[in-house]
Scaffold this motif. Structure first.
Motif, mmCIF file in Angstrom:
data_model
loop_
_atom_site.group_PDB
_atom_site.id
_atom_site.type_symbol
_atom_site.label_atom_id
_atom_site.label_comp_id
_atom_site.label_asym_id
_atom_site.label_seq_id
_atom_site.Cartn_x
_atom_site.Cartn_y
_atom_site.Cartn_z
ATOM 1 N N VAL A 19 0.838 -1.198 0.000
ATOM 2 C CA VAL A 19 0.000 0.000 0.000
ATOM 3 C C VAL A 19 0.879 1.257 0.000
ATOM 4 C CG1 VAL A 19 -1.776 1.275 1.262
ATOM 5 C CG2 VAL A 19 -1.863 -1.227 1.171
ATOM 6 N N TRP A 20 1.945 1.225 0.799
ATOM 7 C CA TRP A 20 2.883 2.360 0.822
ATOM 8 C C TRP A 20 3.499 2.577 -0.560
ATOM 9 C CZ3 TRP A 20 8.136 2.011 -0.292
ATOM 10 C CH2 TRP A 20 8.883 3.167 -0.055
ATOM 11 N N ARG A 21 3.910 1.485 -1.189
ATOM 12 C CA ARG A 21 4.555 1.575 -2.508
ATOM 13 C C ARG A 21 3.584 2.124 -3.548
ATOM 14 N NH1 ARG A 21 5.747 -2.285 -6.720
ATOM 15 N NH2 ARG A 21 7.750 -1.781 -7.734
ATOM 16 N N ARG A 22 2.320 1.773 -3.460
ATOM 17 C CA ARG A 22 1.327 2.291 -4.396
ATOM 18 C C ARG A 22 1.236 3.809 -4.308
ATOM 19 N NH1 ARG A 22 -4.521 3.082 -3.808
ATOM 20 N NH2 ARG A 22 -5.485 3.077 -5.870
ATOM 21 N N GLU A 23 1.249 4.342 -3.089
ATOM 22 C CA GLU A 23 1.182 5.795 -2.925
ATOM 23 C C GLU A 23 2.433 6.467 -3.500
ATOM 24 O OE1 GLU A 23 -1.422 7.579 -1.598
ATOM 25 O OE2 GLU A 23 -2.430 5.624 -1.701
ATOM 26 N N VAL A 24 3.592 5.873 -3.259
ATOM 27 C CA VAL A 24 4.839 6.462 -3.756
ATOM 28 C C VAL A 24 4.895 6.409 -5.282
ATOM 29 C CG1 VAL A 24 7.356 6.255 -3.744
ATOM 30 C CG2 VAL A 24 6.068 5.923 -1.624
ATOM 31 N N ILE A 25 4.431 5.306 -5.880
ATOM 32 C CA ILE A 25 4.428 5.191 -7.341
ATOM 33 C C ILE A 25 3.509 6.239 -7.957
ATOM 34 C CG2 ILE A 25 3.701 3.717 -9.255
ATOM 35 C CD1 ILE A 25 4.745 1.332 -7.702
ATOM 36 N N HIS A 26 2.339 6.450 -7.348
ATOM 37 C CA HIS A 26 1.444 7.497 -7.844
ATOM 38 C C HIS A 26 2.131 8.857 -7.794
ATOM 39 C CE1 HIS A 26 -2.619 5.202 -7.191
ATOM 40 N NE2 HIS A 26 -1.893 4.733 -8.184
ATOM 41 N N PHE A 27 2.897 9.099 -6.743
ATOM 42 C CA PHE A 27 3.615 10.364 -6.604
ATOM 43 C C PHE A 27 4.669 10.524 -7.693
ATOM 44 C CE2 PHE A 27 7.543 12.265 -4.747
ATOM 45 C CZ PHE A 27 7.127 13.578 -4.738
ATOM 46 N N LEU A 28 5.419 9.467 -7.980
ATOM 47 C CA LEU A 28 6.496 9.545 -8.956
ATOM 48 C C LEU A 28 5.978 9.644 -10.386
ATOM 49 C CD1 LEU A 28 8.963 6.903 -7.441
ATOM 50 C CD2 LEU A 28 9.089 9.404 -7.275
ATOM 51 N N ARG A 29 4.839 9.025 -10.656
ATOM 52 C CA ARG A 29 4.327 9.000 -12.015
ATOM 53 C C ARG A 29 3.525 10.251 -12.368
ATOM 54 N NH1 ARG A 29 2.195 2.736 -12.947
ATOM 55 N NH2 ARG A 29 4.272 1.767 -12.987
ATOM 56 N N ASN A 30 2.858 10.844 -11.401
ATOM 57 C CA ASN A 30 1.996 11.990 -11.675
ATOM 58 C C ASN A 30 2.780 13.283 -11.447
ATOM 59 O OD1 ASN A 30 -0.124 13.706 -12.122
ATOM 60 N ND2 ASN A 30 -1.564 12.572 -10.846
ATOM 61 N N ARG A 31 3.657 13.599 -12.370
ATOM 62 C CA ARG A 31 4.512 14.773 -12.196
ATOM 63 C C ARG A 31 3.724 16.072 -12.309
ATOM 64 N NH1 ARG A 31 9.734 12.867 -15.915
ATOM 65 N NH2 ARG A 31 10.170 10.942 -14.733
ATOM 66 N N GLY A 32 2.660 16.047 -13.109
ATOM 67 C CA GLY A 32 1.848 17.253 -13.234
ATOM 68 C C GLY A 32 1.191 17.621 -11.920
ATOM 69 N N ARG A 33 0.665 16.624 -11.189
ATOM 70 C CA ARG A 33 0.037 16.902 -9.905
ATOM 71 C C ARG A 33 1.056 17.413 -8.905
ATOM 72 N NH1 ARG A 33 -2.421 12.217 -6.117
ATOM 73 N NH2 ARG A 33 -0.211 12.085 -5.589
#
Length: 276
Positions: A19-33
């Motif tokens: 679950v932690w990794r999912r949040e971090v991946i979303h952060f790394l992939r969504n550079r616009g946000r």
């Protein structure tokens, strides 16, 4: 062969890590946000701080010093606030699209999933706070290793506490529209009543008392006390954020922040663990 207890603990840790990794991946992939989330605090520091610093005479600024130096701790707090609260919003969103129901069938405790979500949100918020921390030069804050370490630790604790508060709101509010409306109504007044932008000594007594009851007040001031120790502004100068004659120590404020986060996380995990 590992005992059943060790295997169970390992399963819980792996689930929290996923679950932690999912949040971090979303952060790394969504550079616009990420870029949009960083724009507001940067604009506050570079535009609002510079504009007000130019309009207001030096003698009228907090302690007679640079307003951007006073504003910088509040900008750091605002930077970690939005991604930390967004972790709570993702819980509401996952519930609406059905993803939350899918992961709840996993053979692990529900509290483990929530703790992983909070850890991921706090990690993302701390990373964004460190990005804005690199702009310390704009506020005349030195890049002293001890100061950077103190600010990073304060940001991590603030991120975890705000994430826990966002998770608590998410488990109590089931609709995204309601969640966003509540946050929009509560967050901005809390920021302005935290001493992040305006010293409490400039406020009426009844409004200053509201500041003392605001949890964000005890998250901003430890960062400000750390900045004070490494800038030319003395504690007497920058300490005007608090009413005269009383100001808790940074250790006491960090303890209050940790207690708020622990209480919010405890209540959130209790409500989240209950069957729907």
């Amino acid at each position: 062969m590992p005992s059943p207890a060790c295997q169970a603990i390992g399963n819980e840790l792996r689930a929290a890590r996923v679950v932690w990794r999912r949040e971090v991946i979303h952060f790394l992939r969504n550079r616009g946000r990420v870029a949009l989330a960083l724009m507001q605090p940067v604009l506050f520091l570079l535009v609002l701080g510079t504009g007000l610093g130019a309009l207001v005479p030096a003698s009228a600024t907090p302690g007679g010093g640079d307003y951007r130096t006073y504003l910088f701790p509040g900008v750091l707090m605002m930077t970690v606030q939005m991604p930390a609260i967004a972790a709570g919003a993702s819980i509401v969103w996952d519930r609406e699209i059905g993803f939350l129901r899918e992961i709840l069938v996993a053979p692990v405790r529900r509290s483990t999933l929530l703790l992983g979500k909070c850890a991921g949100g706090a990690t993302v918020a701390t990373c964004q706070g460190m990005i804005v921390l690199s702009l310390a030069w704009a506020a005349h804050v030195p890049y002293h290793p001890a100061l950077i370490a103190a600010l990073a630790g304060g940001l991590a604790l603030t991120s975890l506490t705000l994430t826990a508060l966002g998770a608590l709101a998410a488990v109590c509010i089931t609709r995204m529209e309601t969640f966003q409306a509540v946050l929009s109504f509560a967050l901005m007044p809390m920021v302005f009543l935290s001493g992040a932008m305006v010293p409490m000594t400039t406020l009426p007594p009844w409004l200053a008392r509201l500041c003392l009851a605001n949890p964000l007040t005890y998250m901003v001031d430890p960062l400000r006390q750390a900045v004070e120790a490494y800038t030319l502004e003395s504690t007497a100068n920058m300490g005007t954020a608090w009413p005269p004659g009383w100001r808790p120590s940074a250790a006491a404020e960090l303890a209050i922040t940790a207690a708020i986060g622990l209480a919010a996380l405890t209540v959130a995990t209790h409500r989240f663990s209950r069957p729907a």
